[in-house]
Design an enzyme around this catalytic site. Structure first.
Site, mmCIF file in Angstrom:
data_model
loop_
_atom_site.group_PDB
_atom_site.id
_atom_site.type_symbol
_atom_site.label_atom_id
_atom_site.label_comp_id
_atom_site.label_asym_id
_atom_site.label_seq_id
_atom_site.Cartn_x
_atom_site.Cartn_y
_atom_site.Cartn_z
ATOM 1 N N GLY A 253 0.924 -1.314 -0.007
ATOM 2 C CA GLY A 253 -0.045 -0.093 -0.007
ATOM 3 C C GLY A 253 0.885 1.370 0.026
ATOM 4 N N SER A 254 2.125 1.465 -0.365
ATOM 5 C CA SER A 254 2.841 2.513 -0.492
ATOM 6 C C SER A 254 2.204 3.557 -1.522
ATOM 7 C CB SER A 254 4.424 2.043 -0.998
ATOM 8 O OG SER A 254 4.398 1.785 -2.449
ATOM 9 N N ASN A 255 1.489 3.005 -2.604
ATOM 10 C CA ASN A 255 0.869 3.924 -3.396
ATOM 11 C C ASN A 255 -0.399 4.619 -2.790
ATOM 12 O OD1 ASN A 255 1.642 4.345 -6.366
ATOM 13 N ND2 ASN A 255 2.150 2.117 -5.965
ATOM 14 N N ARG B 292 -14.246 -16.268 -10.486
ATOM 15 C CA ARG B 292 -14.199 -14.730 -10.512
ATOM 16 C C ARG B 292 -15.418 -13.669 -10.664
ATOM 17 N NH1 ARG B 292 -8.820 -13.360 -11.402
ATOM 18 N NH2 ARG B 292 -7.572 -15.043 -12.227
ATOM 19 N N MET C 280 -3.869 -7.181 -6.866
ATOM 20 C CA MET C 280 -3.203 -8.154 -7.847
ATOM 21 C C MET C 280 -4.286 -9.277 -8.084
ATOM 22 S SD MET C 280 -0.374 -6.610 -7.988
ATOM 23 C CE MET C 280 1.036 -7.544 -8.749
ATOM 24 N N ILE D 161 -6.821 -10.073 -11.237
ATOM 25 C CA ILE D 161 -7.642 -9.765 -12.603
ATOM 26 C C ILE D 161 -8.976 -9.815 -12.437
ATOM 27 C CG2 ILE D 161 -7.893 -10.854 -15.072
ATOM 28 C CD1 ILE D 161 -4.986 -12.149 -14.643
ATOM 29 N N LEU D 162 -9.398 -8.651 -13.403
ATOM 30 C CA LEU D 162 -10.958 -8.289 -13.110
ATOM 31 C C LEU D 162 -11.600 -8.686 -14.219
ATOM 32 C CD1 LEU D 162 -10.154 -4.755 -11.432
ATOM 33 C CD2 LEU D 162 -11.291 -6.671 -10.473
ATOM 34 N N ASN E 298 -5.358 2.451 -12.779
ATOM 35 C CA ASN E 298 -4.522 1.446 -12.198
ATOM 36 C C ASN E 298 -3.235 2.047 -12.418
ATOM 37 O OD1 ASN E 298 -3.420 -0.899 -11.407
ATOM 38 N ND2 ASN E 298 -2.875 -1.681 -13.426
ATOM 39 N N HIS F 47 0.777 0.764 -13.307
ATOM 40 C CA HIS F 47 1.495 -0.284 -13.557
ATOM 41 C C HIS F 47 3.331 0.158 -13.620
ATOM 42 C CE1 HIS F 47 2.275 -4.437 -15.584
ATOM 43 N NE2 HIS F 47 2.951 -3.617 -16.235
ATOM 44 N N SER G 213 3.295 3.730 -15.283
ATOM 45 C CA SER G 213 1.974 4.115 -16.117
ATOM 46 C C SER G 213 0.780 4.347 -15.359
ATOM 47 C CB SER G 213 1.739 3.573 -17.324
ATOM 48 O OG SER G 213 3.116 3.180 -18.151
ATOM 49 N N GLU H 41 -8.751 -5.637 -21.612
ATOM 50 C CA GLU H 41 -7.409 -5.973 -22.071
ATOM 51 C C GLU H 41 -6.548 -5.896 -20.845
ATOM 52 O OE1 GLU H 41 -3.704 -5.422 -25.049
ATOM 53 O OE2 GLU H 41 -5.670 -4.274 -25.392
ATOM 54 N N ASP I 2 -3.892 -4.553 -18.822
ATOM 55 C CA ASP I 2 -2.874 -3.744 -18.542
ATOM 56 C C ASP I 2 -2.630 -2.966 -20.243
ATOM 57 O OD1 ASP I 2 -1.745 -4.174 -16.109
ATOM 58 O OD2 ASP I 2 -0.293 -5.845 -16.671
HETATM 59 C C1 GAR Z 1 3.125 -1.070 -7.276
HETATM 60 O O1 GAR Z 1 4.654 -0.994 -7.831
HETATM 61 C C2 GAR Z 1 2.339 -1.209 -8.745
HETATM 62 O O2 GAR Z 1 2.682 -0.543 -9.856
HETATM 63 C C3 GAR Z 1 2.342 -2.590 -8.748
HETATM 64 O O3 GAR Z 1 2.006 -3.482 -7.633
HETATM 65 C C4 GAR Z 1 2.893 -2.405 -6.625
HETATM 66 C C5 GAR Z 1 2.139 -2.320 -5.304
HETATM 67 O O4 GAR Z 1 2.961 -1.476 -4.555
HETATM 68 N N1 GAR Z 1 1.215 -2.918 -9.675
HETATM 69 C C6 GAR Z 1 1.236 -4.047 -10.415
HETATM 70 O O5 GAR Z 1 1.852 -4.595 -10.901
HETATM 71 C C7 GAR Z 1 -0.195 -4.276 -11.347
HETATM 72 N N2 GAR Z 1 -0.030 -5.480 -12.237
HETATM 73 P P1 GAR Z 1 2.204 -0.805 -3.197
HETATM 74 O O6 GAR Z 1 1.338 -1.974 -2.712
HETATM 75 O O7 GAR Z 1 3.281 -0.502 -2.406
HETATM 76 O O8 GAR Z 1 1.653 0.337 -3.803
#
Ligand code: GAR
Length: 209
Positions: free
Chosen positions: A12-14, A64, A89, A91-92, A106, A108, A135, A142, A144
């Site tokens: 969850g750093s984002n 799903r 993480m 797939i939806l 999202n 990526h 990005s 589709e 990503d």
């Molecule tokens: C991030 O680097 C994000 O870009 C990636 O997971 C990490 C989550 O980090 N996402 C993917 O790879 C999506 N396919 P976080 O939990 O510290 O935000």
């Protein structure tokens, strides 16, 4: 105010960057954080910020479609204008993605459309790429593959190891995701019929900032 629901699976750093970018009276309000994993550290970040948390374990559902339907119900109980995937993480399904068409973002860790999927940093290093980055994109069916809204590009350093590259890409993620979410909340960023639009103008796929 743009009410936002954030979906996470891990650190969850984002999410933290989004929390830190919220201002009282500002355009973005995180209403809830939802995790498919009970042990996601991001849940603690949300709780520390006084944000409602929910856990929905995908393993408790037969498929799903059933998981995504339950997820939709939890999200929609918050009536968000925007749903943000931040290291979610799973797939939806197409049904989920279509339900949130134009209001699902999202992030990526690659310069999409290059390096879709997992393990992007290692693949970029193995290929000897000169540039890497991250990005923010609108989510479509589709994987990503949805229209890119904001990208950050960094040069790969000579002899750089993966930990250093991951750290530098993360720092860029934490910069551009709050930016994209703010632009969306302000009504500046939206999904047009031919791709992402900023201030009414089409964004090139490589919308570097
Ligand atoms: C991030 O680097 C994000 O870009 C990636 O997971 C990490 C989550 O980090 N996402 C993917 O790879 C999506 N396919 P976080 O939990 O510290 O935000």
């Amino acid at each position: 105010t743009c009410n936002v629901v954030v979906l996470i699976s891990g650190n969850g750093s984002n999410l933290q960057a989004l929390i830190d970018s919220q201002e009282p009276g500002g355009p973005v309000r995180i209403r809830a954080v939802i995790s498919n994993r009970a042990d996601a550290y991001g849940l603690q970040r949300a709780q520390a910020a006084g944000i409602e948390t929910r856990i929905i374990d995908h393993k408790a559902f037969a498929n799903r479609e059933a998981f995504d339907q339950a997820l939709i119900e939890i999200i929609d109980s918050q009536a968000p204008q925007l749903v943000v995937l931040a290291g979610f993480m799973r797939i939806l399904t197409q049904a989920f993605v279509e339900h949130y068409a134009g209001r699902l973002l999202n992030i990526h860790p690659s310069l999409l459309p290059a390096y879709k999927g997992l393990d992007t940093h290692r693949r970029v290093l193995t290929a000897g790429e000169a540039e890497h980055g991250c990005s923010v994109h609108f989510v479509t069916a589709e994987l990503d593959g949805g229209p890119v809204a904001v990208q950050a590009v960094i040069p790969v350093q000579a002899g750089e190891d993966i930990d250093n590259l991951v750290r530098r890409v993360h720092a860029e993620e934490h910069r551009i995701y709050p930016l994209a979410v703010r632009w969306f909340a302000e009504g500046r960023l939206r999904l047009g019929t031919r791709g992402a639009m900023l201030d009414g103008a089409p964004l090139p796929t490589n919308g570097h900032v």
